[in-house]
Design an enzyme around this catalytic site. Structure first.
Site, PDB file in Angstrom:
ATOM      1  N   ARG A  34     -61.547  88.371 -91.214  1.00 23.21           N
ATOM      2  CA  ARG A  34     -61.756  89.385 -90.643  1.00 23.21           C
ATOM      3  C   ARG A  34     -62.891  89.797 -89.058  1.00 23.21           C
ATOM      4  NH1 ARG A  34     -63.101  91.848 -96.772  1.00 23.21           N
ATOM      5  NH2 ARG A  34     -61.067  92.402 -97.203  1.00 23.21           N
ATOM      6  N   LYS A  44     -51.207  93.152-113.958  1.00 26.56           N
ATOM      7  CA  LYS A  44     -51.337  94.505-115.152  1.00 26.56           C
ATOM      8  C   LYS A  44     -50.064  95.914-114.751  1.00 26.56           C
ATOM      9  CE  LYS A  44     -55.806  94.834-116.274  1.00 26.56           C
ATOM     10  NZ  LYS A  44     -57.264  94.769-117.109  1.00 26.56           N
ATOM     11  N   GLY A 101     -54.282  91.727-101.717  1.00 26.83           N
ATOM     12  CA  GLY A 101     -54.821  90.271-101.894  1.00 26.83           C
ATOM     13  C   GLY A 101     -54.391  89.196-102.642  1.00 26.83           C
ATOM     14  N   GLY A 120     -56.633  97.539-101.568  1.00 29.39           N
ATOM     15  CA  GLY A 120     -56.982  98.207-101.918  1.00 29.39           C
ATOM     16  C   GLY A 120     -56.581  99.140-101.283  1.00 29.39           C
TER      17      GLY A 120
END
Ligand code: 13P
Length: 670
Positions: free
Chosen positions: A35, A224, A380, A403
């Protein structure tokens, strides 16, 4: 369109930039500097442009929350816990600043602004040598940063805004957070723009939802269904095929009545899965589910892989990866793509025995890039996967946000991106009471051709009699269909009037209201215009609300008073949500059809004033986003000069809109 740091003059400016330096730390040592490295091009660019100072701010974990978890864990393990040492090793920004200095080398000097926090650093920053990079302490040491209370966030944001006249947001990874340093700060600085990393992220991810190069194939995996519903629904709109893999695939297979053995399943999502399958069928989108598997008796890295050659999984096994037939299908489906977006692994790739499916997907996507396909990896786990297989550099784009990239793919508006959005230019043609139906049709045909690929937003507003003809021609083009007026009542005994319902029926998108000719020739007053605006919004139209002073009013020095009154009264009772459907057109009456154009400076002054009126009514964010067109003798010769003004966002064109030869150069001004 987002506005980037490349569009502003940075010479001698103080710049405040949000970066995402939330890197993993151990005992004060950076464990992975991806990053930090990702922000370096923007840092170097800003310094190379002669910025006086560049102050960087970032969060680094969540000191309060993380420390509490670490303390509880230490207690459970019967170990001692030194809070001070923990915070120093994990959450202090000084070691990150030192790491940045190493990476920047001679390109710029980096100084750390001190452990006492982010407040009161103005003097410190201003005392630095020109071209210095200043790193502030972790913003999350201040509870205001993440507060749910806007006033509390504003307190910190105001303090941070003191450190620069230009705010650059390059922290894509936190762009989905509405926090003091990511979004609120934009309210208090004159200019907010995106950094180069943010620009790249948005340029790759946003078109997937808005306007992808088709066919688009989406590969969505992960454990999920519940966390991926929104992204599946969003991607259904533009995809030719949706490949569903990973743990969530078993819920879909169960929904189809297949046997899934002991596989991961969310029984409460079966109904949702069925709905998504149904919606895909309706939309003609292929859903690609596994047709064979690699199973195991238990979820364990040492578990023995068992090939399951068919879609049904025996009772004693759980699905852990996709099988060879499924991979062959993936290869076939992906060969059709011009764009591929991939979010989530298709198997338990963390365990080597079950990583083959995900590795093959990574290889297929990488090979697609080599064929010229646009390939975007977001989120991710799939990013971790392409890194694990050493294929990151073989993708068109690998997102730095988890996200944030997921929310962008869901079609959501991200606060940290919205604050950097410039207004899109909007060029409208008001054809007034001119042309027969066939003449109007010919003009529409010419414009569809000449404006194809044009970068701005366009509108053609023919007279009522030509709306149907012109609407048919504009369908599928980049030009919206407008009407020049509507009745103030929905329907009934109103001889000579045209209703919003009738306009809706003709496919009209936008209604021009309060035009000077309606106000001055047909004596419409502010109350009547407001009534029409509300009615049009209620029926889902966009509105162009016209305002502007007469020559007499200008000579008497009443320009501001008139524009303020017409704006306030025209917008009375309009909610902030409705406001986004409104464009204001400032059309000084003395300039309409007279050949007399307001000078760019005069027009700019009124536009700026009107934006101020909007700010008082709806706040700074809404004011910044409000599109304000200029109208009154706009011609090819003066369009670019007018559009160059800070607050002029487009044009409402009369006379010059009646010919493609004159409207096209205005609409395509550069
Ligand atoms: P002109 O461009 O002909 O001056 O007309 C402006 C106008 O009234 C557009 O609505």
């Amino acid at each position: 369109m987002i506005k980037t740091v490349k569009t502003v003059d940075l010479k001698d400016k103080q710049v405040i930039m949000r970066v995402d330096f939330n890197v993993p730390m151990k005992d004060g040592v950076v464990q992975d500097d991806t990053r930090i490295v990702a922000a370096i091009p923007t840092i170097k660019y800003i310094i190379s442009q002669g910025a006086k100072t560049l102050t960087l701010m970032s969060h680094l974990g969540d000191p309060a929350g993380d420390a509490e978890k670490a303390r509880a864990k230490a207690e459970k393990d019967g170990k001692s816990f030194d809070l001070e040492k923990y915070i120093k090793g994990k959450h202090r920004m000084a070691p990150v600043a030192a790491h940045l200095q190493k990476k920047l080398g001679k390109a710029a000097a980096v100084v750390f602004a001190g452990e006492d926090g982010c407040y009161n650093k103005k003097a410190f920053i201003s005392a630095q040598k020109p071209g210095t990079v200043i790193m502030l302490e972790n913003t999350r040491f201040h509870k205001e940063e993440t507060s749910k209370d806007a006033a509390s966030r504003d307190k910190l944001a105001k303090a941070l805004a003191e450190y620069g006249s230009v705010f650059v947001n390059d922290a894509f990874g936190t762009a989905h957070r509405d926090q003091a340093s990511t979004a609120s700060i934009a309210k208090f600085v004159p200019v907010s723009v995106a950094g180069l990393l943010m620009e790249k992220e948005v340029n790759y991810l946003e078109p997937i939802v808005t306007d992808p190069v088709k066919p688009l194939i989406a590969i969505i995996g992960g454990a999920k269904v519940s966390s991926k519903i929104a992204v599946l629904e969003s991607l259904l709109k533009n995809s030719a095929a949706l490949v569903i893999g990973g743990g969530m695939a078993y819920t879909f297979l169960k929904a189809q009545g297949k046997k899934i053995g002991k596989s991961l399943v969310e029984d409460d999502q079966i109904v949702t899965a069925k709905k998504i399958l149904e919606a895909a069928k309706k939309a003609g989108v292929d859903i690609v589910l596994p047709v064979d598997h690699v199973g195991a008796e238990k979820f364990d890295s040492a578990a023995k892989p068992v090939a399951v050659a068919a879609v049904n999984i025996p009772d004693k096994l759980m699905g852990m990866d996709v099988g060879p037939k499924t991979l062959a299908k993936y290869r076939e489906v992906l060969s059709r793509a011009k764009t591929i977006v991939w979010n989530g692994p298709v198997g338990v790739f963390e365990f080597d025995a079950f990583a083959k499916g995900t590795e093959e997907v990574a290889k297929l996507v990488a090979a697609s890039t080599a064929r010229g396909v646009i390939t975007v990896v977001g989120g991710g786990d799939s990013v971790a996967a392409v890194n694990k297989f050493g294929l990151a550099s073989k993708m068109s784009h690998v997102s730095t946000g988890g996200g944030a990239s997921l929310e962008l793919l869901e079609g959501k508006k991200l606060p940290g991106i919205e604050v950097t959005r410039g207004r899109d230019y909007y060029i409208a043609g008001n054809w007034k009471m001119h042309m027969t139906r066939s003449e109007a049709g010919n003009l529409a045909k010419a414009l569809v051709k000449s404006l194809k690929g044009g970068k701005h937003k366009y509108l053609a507003a023919p007279s009522f009699t030509a709306i149907e003809t012109v609407g048919g021609i504009l369908k599928g083009s980049n030009i919206a269909l407008g009407a020049q007026n509507c009745a103030a009542e929905e329907q009934g005994a109103h001889t000579g009037e045209v209703s919003v319902l009738q306009l809706k029926d003709l496919g009209v998108n936008v209604i021009i209201l309060g035009h000077s000719e309606r106000r001055h020739v047909y004596k419409e007053d502010d109350a009547l215009i407001n009534k029409k605006v509300k009615l049009a919004l209620k029926h889902g139209f966009e509105v162009i609300l016209c305002i502007g002073e007469t020559l007499d009013e200008r000579e008497k020095g009443k320009v501001e008073a008139v524009c303020k009154r017409q704006t306030e009264k025209g917008l009375a009772g309009i909610t902030p949500e409705e406001l986004s459907k409104i464009t204001i057109a400032y059309e000084p009456v003395w300039a309409i059809g007279t050949g007399k154009t307001a000078t760019p400076d005069d027009a700019q002054a009124v536009h700026k004033f009107v934006r101020g009126v909007i700010e008082k009514l709806y706040g700074s964010q809404a004011a910044r986003q409000m599109v304000i067109q200029y109208g009154g003798s706009v011609k090819p010769e003066n369009a670019a000069q007018l559009m160059a003004m800070e607050d002029i966002d487009g044009a409402l064109v009369g006379g010059a809109s009646l010919k493609a030869e004159t409207f096209t150069p205005i609409a395509k001004f550069s």
